[in-house]
Every structure is written in structure tokens, then in C-alpha cells.
Write a protein that holds these residues in place. Structure first.
Motif, PDB file in Angstrom:
ATOM      1  N   LEU A 162       0.828  -1.204   0.000  1.00 24.68           N
ATOM      2  CA  LEU A 162       0.000   0.000   0.000  1.00 24.68           C
ATOM      3  C   LEU A 162       0.864   1.256   0.000  1.00 24.68           C
ATOM      4  O   LEU A 162       0.551   2.244  -0.681  1.00 24.68           O
ATOM      5  N   LYS A 163       1.958   1.230   0.737  1.00 22.80           N
ATOM      6  CA  LYS A 163       2.878   2.368   0.730  1.00 22.80           C
ATOM      7  C   LYS A 163       3.516   2.539  -0.647  1.00 22.80           C
ATOM      8  O   LYS A 163       3.685   3.661  -1.132  1.00 22.80           O
ATOM      9  N   ALA A 164       3.864   1.428  -1.271  1.00 17.51           N
ATOM     10  CA  ALA A 164       4.464   1.497  -2.605  1.00 17.51           C
ATOM     11  C   ALA A 164       3.489   2.102  -3.612  1.00 17.51           C
ATOM     12  O   ALA A 164       3.888   2.858  -4.509  1.00 17.51           O
ATOM     13  N   LEU A 165       2.203   1.785  -3.482  1.00 13.33           N
ATOM     14  CA  LEU A 165       1.187   2.364  -4.357  1.00 13.33           C
ATOM     15  C   LEU A 165       1.157   3.884  -4.216  1.00 13.33           C
ATOM     16  O   LEU A 165       1.184   4.614  -5.215  1.00 13.33           O
ATOM     17  N   ASN A 166       1.122   4.365  -2.988  1.00 16.13           N
ATOM     18  CA  ASN A 166       1.103   5.805  -2.754  1.00 16.13           C
ATOM     19  C   ASN A 166       2.370   6.478  -3.264  1.00 16.13           C
ATOM     20  O   ASN A 166       2.320   7.560  -3.867  1.00 16.13           O
ATOM     21  N   LYS A 167       3.506   5.847  -3.043  1.00 16.35           N
ATOM     22  CA  LYS A 167       4.775   6.430  -3.480  1.00 16.35           C
ATOM     23  C   LYS A 167       4.883   6.459  -4.998  1.00 16.35           C
ATOM     24  O   LYS A 167       5.410   7.415  -5.573  1.00 16.35           O
ATOM     25  N   LEU A 168       4.379   5.422  -5.650  1.00 18.39           N
ATOM     26  CA  LEU A 168       4.425   5.371  -7.111  1.00 18.39           C
ATOM     27  C   LEU A 168       3.585   6.503  -7.703  1.00 18.39           C
ATOM     28  O   LEU A 168       4.015   7.172  -8.651  1.00 18.39           O
ATOM     29  N   ILE A 169       2.396   6.715  -7.160  1.00 19.80           N
ATOM     30  CA  ILE A 169       1.546   7.803  -7.648  1.00 19.80           C
ATOM     31  C   ILE A 169       2.228   9.151  -7.412  1.00 19.80           C
ATOM     32  O   ILE A 169       2.267  10.011  -8.303  1.00 19.80           O
ATOM     33  N   ALA A 170       2.786   9.345  -6.223  1.00 19.75           N
ATOM     34  CA  ALA A 170       3.475  10.600  -5.916  1.00 19.75           C
ATOM     35  C   ALA A 170       4.655  10.824  -6.864  1.00 19.75           C
ATOM     36  O   ALA A 170       4.887  11.943  -7.327  1.00 19.75           O
ATOM     37  N   TYR A 171       5.373   9.753  -7.156  1.00 19.21           N
ATOM     38  CA  TYR A 171       6.511   9.837  -8.069  1.00 19.21           C
ATOM     39  C   TYR A 171       6.037  10.228  -9.465  1.00 19.21           C
ATOM     40  O   TYR A 171       6.649  11.062 -10.141  1.00 19.21           O
ATOM     41  N   GLY A 172       4.921   9.641  -9.907  1.00 19.04           N
ATOM     42  CA  GLY A 172       4.380   9.960 -11.222  1.00 19.04           C
ATOM     43  C   GLY A 172       3.954  11.413 -11.333  1.00 19.04           C
ATOM     44  O   GLY A 172       4.188  12.066 -12.356  1.00 19.04           O
ATOM     45  N   VAL A 173       3.345  11.937 -10.273  1.00 14.06           N
ATOM     46  CA  VAL A 173       2.937  13.345 -10.265  1.00 14.06           C
ATOM     47  C   VAL A 173       4.165  14.251 -10.296  1.00 14.06           C
ATOM     48  O   VAL A 173       4.241  15.212 -11.062  1.00 14.06           O
ATOM     49  N   LEU A 174       5.148  13.921  -9.471  1.00 16.05           N
ATOM     50  CA  LEU A 174       6.366  14.723  -9.368  1.00 16.05           C
ATOM     51  C   LEU A 174       7.088  14.835 -10.703  1.00 16.05           C
ATOM     52  O   LEU A 174       7.615  15.884 -11.060  1.00 16.05           O
ATOM     53  N   HIS A 175       7.078  13.757 -11.468  1.00 15.02           N
ATOM     54  CA  HIS A 175       7.819  13.729 -12.725  1.00 15.02           C
ATOM     55  C   HIS A 175       6.953  13.988 -13.957  1.00 15.02           C
ATOM     56  O   HIS A 175       7.377  13.740 -15.082  1.00 15.02           O
ATOM     57  N   GLY A 176       5.757  14.483 -13.739  1.00 10.39           N
ATOM     58  CA  GLY A 176       4.929  14.896 -14.856  1.00 10.39           C
ATOM     59  C   GLY A 176       4.330  13.765 -15.662  1.00 10.39           C
ATOM     60  O   GLY A 176       3.908  13.970 -16.808  1.00 10.39           O
ATOM     61  N   LYS A 177       4.229  12.578 -15.085  1.00 10.29           N
ATOM     62  CA  LYS A 177       3.614  11.437 -15.767  1.00 10.29           C
ATOM     63  C   LYS A 177       2.133  11.304 -15.411  1.00 10.29           C
ATOM     64  O   LYS A 177       1.366  10.712 -16.165  1.00 10.29           O
TER      65      LYS A 177
END
Length: 241
Positions: A162-177
Motif C-alpha cells: 500500500l505504501k508502494a502504491l502511494n509512493k508510485l503515484i506521488a513519483y508519477g505526479v512529481l515527474h509529470g507522468k
């Protein structure tokens, strides 16, 4: 006296020059490259994304560049099969089994998901950020499809997943994906399916950017690279999952 005075003035000049240079160095602004590199470094400590090469993926048969970017939606799935993993080797085996199913049984170009997450807390690259997935009717061209390995009808994925899911979404937002004002939906919201499992879906609807009323954007012209007689699930001649 003159020699002594000379050294005093020289020392003062050295102190003044050194102080200026020190402050000048500290005053160098952080440019975009430095900021991104620093951010990548921090995120790499928290989020591990295994590349296709690392989980030994088969070569895709074809691909379509995602036509709507950054993606306005994140679609959450579960594997739907009671196979679980808490280490890289086992998770990689299961991700390969997903790819085999999608390639060999469903006749798709590749594994359907953009990313797969294991209960080892790691992310496994599927089609990645920039390629249209095959996981959600009408949303493939405008979403990042994320699947957590396992069947979560009766219980939740573990905390690491569940933490990985949240981090992946945050990473995608941060990098414009993924768009900053993205919405999250569960797979069952776009077709008749139990996915992502009854218990897990109750978690999904409580995510901050979940929406009960998703509306797909109009699909622009596709940018598909054609290969001999290969039919992708997003074409007009096939049905998407």
C-alpha cells in the motif's frame, strides 16, 4: 614596516576574497537538473522500481505511445489470483506469469498493466509511464494502470504494498507522468468485474483523489507502431479488458 604592512594588507585581501567566494558558492541557485537529481536520490531510497530487464520480461510485440499525457487517471487492480510474494524472485516470477497470460492467452502486445506491485514493497515496470496499457475499458489511453499481486477480496494488501502504491503515484505526479489533479478509480468502475477485490476496493474509495464519477477524455488519433498483422486490444477490431 612597509613589508609588514604589505603582508597585513595581503592577508586582509585574502580573507575578503575567500569570504566572497564562499558566499558566492553558497548563493548558486539550484537549477531544474540539480533539483530533479536531488529528488530522484531521495525517492530512490524510498521507492524501488524494477525494470523489465530486471524481472526478465519478454519483448513486447507492439506498442502505442500514450496519447493523453500526463495521465488524468490512475486505475487500481489486483491480480485476482491467490498468488502472493514478499521477495523479488517470487514477485518477478508472478509478473512473468501475468505477461505470459496476456501475451499467449489474450493475444495482447504485452503485459496489460503499466506497473505491478508486490508485497515485497517493490514496483515492477510493466508497460511503463509512456505506453498505452491494456487494463481498463475506455481508460487505457489516459491512465496509469497499477496492479497489486494477489487476490484481495477478503483482506488488504500488506502495508509495504500500500505504501508502494502511494509512493508510485506521488513519483508519477512529481515527474509529470500523472496530472496533479488526477483521479483514482478501481477497475470495477469501468467494467463488470470484482477487481480490485471487495476489501481492497473499500480502501481505494478512501484514497484522497478517488472519484465516484469518472469521465474518460476524448481519445485523439493513436500513434501506434504497426507490426505484421498484430492486433492490439486498443484497436477498433478488438475488445479491451
Amino acid at each position: 614596516m612597509r613589508l609588514s604592512s604589505y603582508f597585513i594588507h595581503l592577508s586582509a585581501l585574502y580573507v575578503l576574497l575567500f569570504g566572497f567566494l564562499e558566499h558566492a558558492v553558497l548563493a548558486i541557485p539550484i537549477n531544474n537538473t540539480n533539483f530533479i537529481n536531488a529528488t530522484d536520490s531521495r525517492h530512490s531510497e524510498c521507492l524501488r522500481i524494477f525494470s523489465r530487464k530486471e524481472w526478465n520480461a519478454r519483448k513486447h510485440l507492439n506498442f502505442e505511445i500514450m496519447p493523453i499525457k500526463p495521465a488524468p487517471y490512475v486505475v487500481v487492480h489486483h491480480g485476482g489470483i491467490p498468488m502472493y510474494c514478499q521477495d523479488q524472485e517470487t514477485c518477478s516470477d508472478i509478473v512473468r506469469s501475468y505477461q505470459d497470460l496476456h501475451l499467449d492467452k489474450r493475444g495482447w502486445w504485452d503485459i496489460g498493466y503499466n506497473f505491478v506491485i508486490g508485497e515485497d514493497g517493490n514496483v515492477y515496470e510493466g508497460r511503463g509511464w509512456d505506453y498505452t496499457g491494456a487494463h481498463a475499458v475506455l481508460y487505457n489511453t489516459q491512465s496509469i494502470g497499477v496492479c497489486i499481486i494477489g487476490d484481495f477480496t477478503d483482506f488488504l494488501p500488506n502495508e509495504a504494498a500500500l505504501k508502494a502504491l502511494n509512493k508510485l503515484i506521488a513519483y508519477g505526479v512529481l515527474h509529470g507522468k500523472i496530472r496533479e489533479n488526477y483521479n483514482v478509480i478501481g477497475h470495477r468502475q469501468v467494467r463488470d468485474t470484482n477487481c480490485p477485490g471487495e476489501t481492497f476496493y473499500k480502501f481505494v474509495v478512501n484514497l484522497p483523489r478517488w472519484t465516484a464519477n469518472p469521465k474518460p477524455h476524448i481519445r485523439p488519433n493513436i500513434t501506434t507502431k504497426s507490426i505484421d498483422n498484430t492486433v492490439e486490444e486498443n484497436s477498433k477490431t478488438n475488445v479491451i479488458l
